[in-house]
Write a protein that holds these residues in place. Structure first.
Motif, PDB file in Angstrom:
ATOM      1  N   ARG A  11       0.804  -1.225   0.000  1.00 30.14           N
ATOM      2  CA  ARG A  11       0.000   0.000   0.000  1.00 30.14           C
ATOM      3  C   ARG A  11       0.837   1.275   0.000  1.00 30.14           C
ATOM      4  N   PRO A  12       1.891   1.399   0.805  1.00 33.80           N
ATOM      5  CA  PRO A  12       2.676   2.634   0.750  1.00 33.80           C
ATOM      6  C   PRO A  12       3.328   2.865  -0.610  1.00 33.80           C
ATOM      7  N   ILE A  13       3.830   1.793  -1.219  1.00 31.94           N
ATOM      8  CA  ILE A  13       4.461   1.911  -2.541  1.00 31.94           C
ATOM      9  C   ILE A  13       3.430   2.346  -3.576  1.00 31.94           C
ATOM     10  N   LEU A  14       2.252   1.710  -3.553  1.00 32.87           N
ATOM     11  CA  LEU A  14       1.208   2.029  -4.528  1.00 32.87           C
ATOM     12  C   LEU A  14       0.673   3.443  -4.337  1.00 32.87           C
ATOM     13  N   ARG A  15       0.493   3.860  -3.095  1.00 37.71           N
ATOM     14  CA  ARG A  15      -0.020   5.215  -2.833  1.00 37.71           C
ATOM     15  C   ARG A  15       0.973   6.292  -3.259  1.00 37.71           C
ATOM     16  N   ALA A  16       2.262   5.936  -3.250  1.00 36.92           N
ATOM     17  CA  ALA A  16       3.290   6.886  -3.683  1.00 36.92           C
ATOM     18  C   ALA A  16       3.488   6.845  -5.195  1.00 36.92           C
ATOM     19  N   GLY A  17       2.697   6.017  -5.901  1.00 41.63           N
ATOM     20  CA  GLY A  17       2.793   5.927  -7.351  1.00 41.63           C
ATOM     21  C   GLY A  17       3.866   4.976  -7.833  1.00 41.63           C
ATOM     22  N   GLY A  18       4.424   4.189  -6.936  1.00 37.49           N
ATOM     23  CA  GLY A  18       5.488   3.253  -7.298  1.00 37.49           C
ATOM     24  C   GLY A  18       4.971   1.971  -7.916  1.00 37.49           C
ATOM     25  N   GLU A  19       5.899   1.178  -8.440  1.00 35.61           N
ATOM     26  CA  GLU A  19       5.599  -0.103  -9.071  1.00 35.61           C
ATOM     27  C   GLU A  19       6.238  -1.205  -8.226  1.00 35.61           C
ATOM     28  N   PRO A  20       5.443  -2.016  -7.516  1.00 36.34           N
ATOM     29  CA  PRO A  20       5.998  -3.009  -6.587  1.00 36.34           C
ATOM     30  C   PRO A  20       6.293  -4.383  -7.186  1.00 36.34           C
ATOM     31  N   PHE A  21       6.221  -4.520  -8.508  1.00 37.49           N
ATOM     32  CA  PHE A  21       6.360  -5.841  -9.115  1.00 37.49           C
ATOM     33  C   PHE A  21       7.675  -6.524  -8.724  1.00 37.49           C
ATOM     34  N   ALA A  22       8.782  -5.794  -8.757  1.00 38.57           N
ATOM     35  CA  ALA A  22      10.085  -6.392  -8.421  1.00 38.57           C
ATOM     36  C   ALA A  22      10.100  -6.896  -6.983  1.00 38.57           C
ATOM     37  N   GLU A  23       9.506  -6.132  -6.052  1.00 36.76           N
ATOM     38  CA  GLU A  23       9.461  -6.556  -4.650  1.00 36.76           C
ATOM     39  C   GLU A  23       8.629  -7.825  -4.485  1.00 36.76           C
TER      40      GLU A  23
END
Length: 191
Positions: A11-23
């Motif tokens: 959620r923090p990554i997505l809310r900041a507009g990031g792409e969490p696929f690698a994580e």
């Protein structure tokens, strides 16, 4: 015994507009054998289901409020005793040969989770070792399988052509033993 899930809160990554696929891929690759992955996201990550299915994961998703989602990805090899082994083909009347006909039949299509799981477990408590319960559910009960295993029950299940899930549970001996271990003084069955 299966490991506790590895939790990854996206959620923090997505809310900041990031792409969490690698994580996500790094977490999936770093799991212990049989360890589930618990993801928290701001939306239901439907495209991820196919990606992780190719890596051998089953999934169970639920909305947890505020538009957020929880998805548990379980390695198919870990759920072998849970889900995959239970997916032996079942059609109406095609039961495992060593199993008796079900003593009880339950239609659990309408109740919202976790009510079907709670009702199945409660019904099994009333049954004797070797007796069989048949239940029709609206989906595969992934969270029920570890509970059945812990209580010593056997089960078989499969998705039906109409989209429902048919589950057969044979009450295990350890369930009867566990029930009588709770007796404060010997009951008629324990005396």
């Amino acid at each position: 015994m299966a490991s506790d899930p590895f939790e990854l809160d996206l959620r923090p990554i997505l809310r900041a507009g990031g792409e969490p696929f690698a994580e996500i891929m790094q977490a999936a690759d770093g799991l212990a054998v049989g360890q589930p992955l618990r993801l928290l996201a701001t939306f239901e990550p439907v495209p991820l289901y196919r990606v992780l299915a190719r890596k051998g994961f089953d999934h169970a998703a639920r909305e947890i409020g505020g538009g957020d989602w929880e998805v548990i990805f379980t390695p198919a090899s870990a759920s072998g005793a849970c889900a995959n082994e239970s997916r032996q083909a079942l059609s109406a009347g095609n039961f495992a040969p060593a199993w008796p006909e079900p003593l009880r039949h339950e239609d659990l299509l309408d109740p919202d989770p976790p009510e079907p799981m709670v009702r199945v477990l409660a019904l099994l408590e009333e049954m004797k070792p070797g007796e069989v319960l048949s239940a029709v559910l609206c989906r595969e009960p992934l969270f029920l399988f570890p509970e059945l295993r812990q209580r010593g029950h056997e089960w078989r299940g499969a998705a039906e052509p109409d989209g429902t899930y048919k589950l057969l549970v044979r009450v295990g001996l350890s369930s009867e033993v566990a029930r009588h271990e709770r007796c404060e003084r010997p009951c008629a069955d324990c005396a």
